[in-house]
Design a protein around this motif. Structure first.
Motif, PDB file in Angstrom:
ATOM      1  N   VAL A 116      42.806  75.212  72.659  1.00  0.00           N
ATOM      2  CA  VAL A 116      42.904  74.156  73.665  1.00  0.00           C
ATOM      3  C   VAL A 116      41.558  74.063  74.392  1.00  0.00           C
ATOM      4  O   VAL A 116      40.957  75.088  74.742  1.00  0.00           O
ATOM      5  N   ASN A 117      41.065  72.835  74.586  1.00  0.00           N
ATOM      6  CA  ASN A 117      39.808  72.621  75.311  1.00  0.00           C
ATOM      7  C   ASN A 117      40.050  72.703  76.808  1.00  0.00           C
ATOM      8  O   ASN A 117      41.002  72.122  77.327  1.00  0.00           O
ATOM      9  N   VAL A 118      39.174  73.426  77.470  1.00  0.00           N
ATOM     10  CA  VAL A 118      39.310  73.636  78.902  1.00  0.00           C
ATOM     11  C   VAL A 118      38.045  73.126  79.590  1.00  0.00           C
ATOM     12  O   VAL A 118      36.939  73.326  79.089  1.00  0.00           O
ATOM     13  N   SER A 119      38.196  72.428  80.709  1.00  0.00           N
ATOM     14  CA  SER A 119      37.054  71.927  81.477  1.00  0.00           C
ATOM     15  C   SER A 119      36.598  72.966  82.486  1.00  0.00           C
ATOM     16  O   SER A 119      37.395  73.794  82.938  1.00  0.00           O
ATOM     17  N   ILE A 147      43.572  80.299  71.934  1.00  0.00           N
ATOM     18  CA  ILE A 147      42.146  80.436  72.195  1.00  0.00           C
ATOM     19  C   ILE A 147      41.705  79.251  73.048  1.00  0.00           C
ATOM     20  O   ILE A 147      42.147  78.121  72.824  1.00  0.00           O
ATOM     21  N   LEU A 148      40.901  79.526  74.063  1.00  0.00           N
ATOM     22  CA  LEU A 148      40.479  78.476  74.983  1.00  0.00           C
ATOM     23  C   LEU A 148      39.018  78.150  74.722  1.00  0.00           C
ATOM     24  O   LEU A 148      38.166  79.052  74.715  1.00  0.00           O
ATOM     25  N   PHE A 174      43.670  86.704  76.303  1.00  0.00           N
ATOM     26  CA  PHE A 174      43.428  85.407  75.676  1.00  0.00           C
ATOM     27  C   PHE A 174      42.059  85.429  75.029  1.00  0.00           C
ATOM     28  O   PHE A 174      41.173  86.162  75.475  1.00  0.00           O
ATOM     29  N   SER A 175      41.885  84.636  73.975  1.00  0.00           N
ATOM     30  CA  SER A 175      40.584  84.555  73.325  1.00  0.00           C
ATOM     31  C   SER A 175      39.805  83.383  73.901  1.00  0.00           C
ATOM     32  O   SER A 175      40.390  82.380  74.318  1.00  0.00           O
ATOM     33  N   LEU A 176      38.481  83.523  73.906  1.00  0.00           N
ATOM     34  CA  LEU A 176      37.605  82.491  74.462  1.00  0.00           C
ATOM     35  C   LEU A 176      36.615  82.033  73.402  1.00  0.00           C
ATOM     36  O   LEU A 176      36.079  82.841  72.642  1.00  0.00           O
ATOM     37  N   SER A 177      36.380  80.731  73.377  1.00  0.00           N
ATOM     38  CA  SER A 177      35.481  80.156  72.392  1.00  0.00           C
ATOM     39  C   SER A 177      34.408  79.341  73.093  1.00  0.00           C
ATOM     40  O   SER A 177      34.695  78.617  74.052  1.00  0.00           O
ATOM     41  N   ILE A 178      33.183  79.444  72.636  1.00  0.00           N
ATOM     42  CA  ILE A 178      32.099  78.656  73.206  1.00  0.00           C
ATOM     43  C   ILE A 178      31.855  77.457  72.283  1.00  0.00           C
ATOM     44  O   ILE A 178      31.543  77.612  71.112  1.00  0.00           O
ATOM     45  N   ASP A 197      34.895  85.321  72.098  1.00  0.00           N
ATOM     46  CA  ASP A 197      35.343  85.825  70.799  1.00  0.00           C
ATOM     47  C   ASP A 197      34.835  84.960  69.667  1.00  0.00           C
ATOM     48  O   ASP A 197      34.744  85.398  68.526  1.00  0.00           O
ATOM     49  N   GLU A 198      34.571  83.688  70.002  1.00  0.00           N
ATOM     50  CA  GLU A 198      34.266  82.710  68.954  1.00  0.00           C
ATOM     51  C   GLU A 198      33.105  81.836  69.398  1.00  0.00           C
ATOM     52  O   GLU A 198      32.988  81.496  70.570  1.00  0.00           O
ATOM     53  N   LEU A 199      32.247  81.476  68.436  1.00  0.00           N
ATOM     54  CA  LEU A 199      31.121  80.593  68.718  1.00  0.00           C
ATOM     55  C   LEU A 199      31.197  79.411  67.754  1.00  0.00           C
ATOM     56  O   LEU A 199      31.199  79.592  66.534  1.00  0.00           O
ATOM     57  N   LYS A 200      31.312  78.199  68.337  1.00  0.00           N
ATOM     58  CA  LYS A 200      31.415  76.995  67.501  1.00  0.00           C
ATOM     59  C   LYS A 200      30.069  76.283  67.489  1.00  0.00           C
ATOM     60  O   LYS A 200      29.616  75.786  68.524  1.00  0.00           O
ATOM     61  N   ILE A 201      29.446  76.259  66.340  1.00  0.00           N
ATOM     62  CA  ILE A 201      28.123  75.649  66.213  1.00  0.00           C
ATOM     63  C   ILE A 201      28.291  74.127  66.200  1.00  0.00           C
ATOM     64  O   ILE A 201      29.104  73.584  65.438  1.00  0.00           O
TER      65      ILE A 201
END
Ligand code: C2E
Ligand code: MG
Ligand code: MG
Ligand code: MG
Length: 284
Positions: A116-119, A147-148, A174-178, A197-201
């Protein structure tokens, strides 16, 4: 990291200005009504493992089913919601829809992790982590099922409480994604301070990376950062078989993009998966 910063500078000086968005944006009252009347509907886009093709996650991407204008995209109303105090209500709707959908998928044997996208505005509230935890529990799911995603460029803006709330979320497992990595200016120090936890290129460095040296170099530098910090790497905007082959060879973990699936309504996921399994076989 120095090298990555130099590459990004080169990229910026070369990149053409983005086309001006001429799409309609909506007023505060209209967006408020949309939330209240239940006109928001999540679409979902799969994240699959490059090595095996397996479905690993699904990102919720909100749409507005506007009674006159039809399907309205988030760029046309998320900003308004953020600026006028509506983003907490919007995130509540998106999160609760996504968790209900996750339960339905479970009944069909599908257990992707829900993104889910978080602001940044959501992260101003110190009780945000408690809110998320109670929603997940209410739906009979575990923190590890969620994952947020937080956008990198927004993260580096001065945001009171954000670091605190992200840490609280992490402590609750909770997991966190950039998200959109490469569009902001994270320093390694900042990345180490927040346990992602996660990196989105960002898709700007993914599609065509195999045919473009600068893009490819930025992609690979980002992939290295993910590896060195022990994060799962995700490539966004995978649009064709050449992108897929490049990412597979580079050793990227997960892929997301139109080549694999366009965002779709929740009920369409099982049929997509059956189709994808057939298509993936021909890729390896
Ligand atoms: P994002 O989180 O980076 O999501 C990826 C965007 O890229 C999505 O646009 C998706 O449809 C699009 N996309 C996916 N694959 C491809 C591809 O292969 N090629 C291309 N060109 N595009 C691709 P969408 O759905 O319009 O969402 C735009 C942005 O709106 C999202 O970017 C996210 O930042 C924001 N957003 C969406 N839903 C929510 C939400 O529930 N809450 C918040 N706060 N923001 C949201
Ligand atoms: Mg996202
Ligand atoms: Mg993104
Ligand atoms: Mg984006």
């Amino acid at each position: 990291l120095q090298a990555l910063e130099e590459l990004l500078e080169r990229w910026k000086s070369r990149a053409l200005p983005r086309p001006v968005q001429r799409k309609k944006t909506y007023g505060t009252q209209e967006v408020r009504r949309a939330i209240e009347l239940g006109e928001l509907l999540n679409y979902y886009q799969p994240k699959v493992e490059l090595a095996t093709g397996a479905l690993r996650g699904v990102e919720a991407l909100v749409r507005w089913l506007h009674p006159e204008d039809g399907l309205v995209f988030p760029e046309q109303f998320i900003g308004v919601a953020e600026e006028h105090g509506l983003i907490d209500a919007l995130t509540r709707v998106v999160l609760s829809q996504a968790l209900s959908q996750a339960q339905r998928w479970r009944a069909e044997g599908l257990t992707p992790r829900i993104a889910v996208n978080v602001s940044m505005e959501n992260l101003r509230r110190l009780d945000f982590a408690d809110f998320v935890a109670s929603e997940v529990e209410r739906h009979g799911l575990m923190p590890s099922d969620l994952i947020l995603e937080v956008t990198e460029s927004r993260l580096m803006q001065d945001a009171p409480n954000a670091l605190d709330v992200l840490t609280r979320l992490r402590l609750k497992r909770f997991s966190l994604s950039i998200d959109d990595f490469g569009t902001g200016h994270s320093s390694l120090v900042q990345l180490r301070n927040i346990p992602f936890d996660e990196l989105k290129i960002d898709q700007g460095f993914v599609h065509g990376a195999g045919q473009d040296n600068t893009r490819g170099a930025i992609f690979e530098a980002s992939l290295n950062i993910a590896r060195q910090l022990g994060m799962t790497s995700v490539a966004e905007g995978v649009e064709d078989a050449a992108d897929w082959a490049y990412l597979l060879a580079a050793g990227c973990d997960l892929a997301q993009g139109y080549f694999i699936a366009r965002p779709m309504p929740g009920h369409a996921l099982p049929a997509w998966q059956a189709d994808w399994q057939g298509r993936h076989v021909t890729l390896v």
